[in-house]
Write a protein that holds these residues in place. Structure first.
Motif, PDB file in Angstrom:
ATOM      1  N   TYR A 189      -5.244   5.842   4.858  1.00 23.97           N
ATOM      2  CA  TYR A 189      -5.647   4.565   4.282  1.00 23.97           C
ATOM      3  C   TYR A 189      -7.102   4.232   4.607  1.00 23.97           C
ATOM      4  O   TYR A 189      -7.623   4.615   5.659  1.00 23.97           O
ATOM      5  N   PRO A 193       0.815  -1.221   0.000  1.00 22.81           N
ATOM      6  CA  PRO A 193       0.000   0.000   0.000  1.00 22.81           C
ATOM      7  C   PRO A 193       0.848   1.271   0.000  1.00 22.81           C
ATOM      8  O   PRO A 193       0.471   2.278  -0.611  1.00 22.81           O
ATOM      9  N   TYR A 197      -4.988  -5.583  -1.686  1.00 19.46           N
ATOM     10  CA  TYR A 197      -4.581  -4.818  -0.511  1.00 19.46           C
ATOM     11  C   TYR A 197      -5.723  -4.717   0.496  1.00 19.46           C
ATOM     12  O   TYR A 197      -6.859  -4.413   0.124  1.00 19.46           O
TER      13      TYR A 197
END
Length: 274
Positions: free
Chosen positions: A154, A75, A168
């Motif tokens: 995120y 990520p 992910y």
């Protein structure tokens, strides 16, 4: 060095380890003179579009499966990537195949469909295969992802252990902001698209906004376009075995690629299975 050798080396340097996450090039022993550049979706890897590639390969198409920079690595890697890099990778695959004199089509899943459409605005494509394309994501905050990334880096995504090597579980909002960059270009790009286009979507898609694939389809400039909508049992990712209608998806792709449009001016229509 060939395109695939360069891209595989780039993937290794970026940190790709799992063999199914590398870009691929399928070259049949008796090629039919046509090639397809396939682009996977956001947060995924080339593995997610391999079933389509294999089906085309078995019909003697040469198939390049690109790996978008930032995918199949981490990520944190994806967070620093730009949409322009994704487009460049797809364009380099096209240019390598064109150098071999092949007639080239494009295809993409979700964000990969946006990359394929952008490629079609920059290079002449024979046909387009669009899986779960969109003009708007379902989450109401998605348009503000770039701004929100300064506060929430995120977004968590539910990924099972079996899929953790290929998707992910944390998606950088900054990279979702790069999807928005692609989306901002679509109103200009879509009317330019003249290649025959197949659009496949589903009412069970929990990732994109309801009806957004239809709006994209309606704005395509191609006189030869087909839309098929699957039902609530079909997920966003149409191109893997998690889709119970995968075999139908593959057959529709092959039928479309084998269809001759130049002698059939009335070919655009909609079908649905709900």
């Amino acid at each position: 060095m060939s395109w695939i050798a360069e891209e595989r080396e780039r993937a290794r340097k970026d940190g790709v380890h799992h063999r199914e996450n590398f870009p691929f090039l399928l070259t049949p022993e008796q090629p039919n003179g046509q090639a397809v550049v396939l682009v996977h979706g956001f947060g995924a890897t080339p593995r997610s579009i391999f079933p389509v590639a294999r089906a085309l390969y078995q019909e003697r198409y040469t198939v390049a499966g690109v790996r978008l920079p930032g995918h199949g690595t981490s990520p944190a890697d994806l967070k620093r990537r730009k949409a322009t890099e994704w487009i460049t990778v797809a364009r380099s695959a096209y240019d390598a195949l064109a150098a071999d004199g092949l007639k080239i089509s494009g295809g993409g899943l979700s964000t990969g469909a946006l990359v394929a459409l952008t490629l079609a605005s920059q290079r002449p494509l024979h046909k387009l295969l669009l899986f779960s394309p969109f003009l708007r994501l379902r989450h109401h905050l998605a348009p503000f992802a770039g701004f929100l990334s300064f506060f929430v880096p995120y977004q968590k995504s539910a990924v099972g252990q079996a899929e953790s090597d290929f998707y992910y579980s944390r998606r950088p909002l900054k990279a979702i902001g790069e999807i928005n960059r692609l989306l901002r270009d679509m109103p200009h790009i879509l009317p330019q698209i003249k290649a025959p286009t197949l659009v496949l979507t589903s009412t069970g898609d929990a990732t994109i906004a309801p009806g957004t694939a239809l709006k994209l389809y309606e704005r395509l400039g191609s006189p030869d376009k087909i839309l098929h909508t699957y039902g609530n049992n079909v997920p966003h990712v149409l191109t893997t075995t998690e889709n119970p209608e995968l075999n139908d998806v593959l057959q529709r792709c092959l039928d479309f690629m084998n269809q001759e449009f130049s002698n059939s001016p009335i070919n655009n229509g909609q079908s649905s299975s709900i």
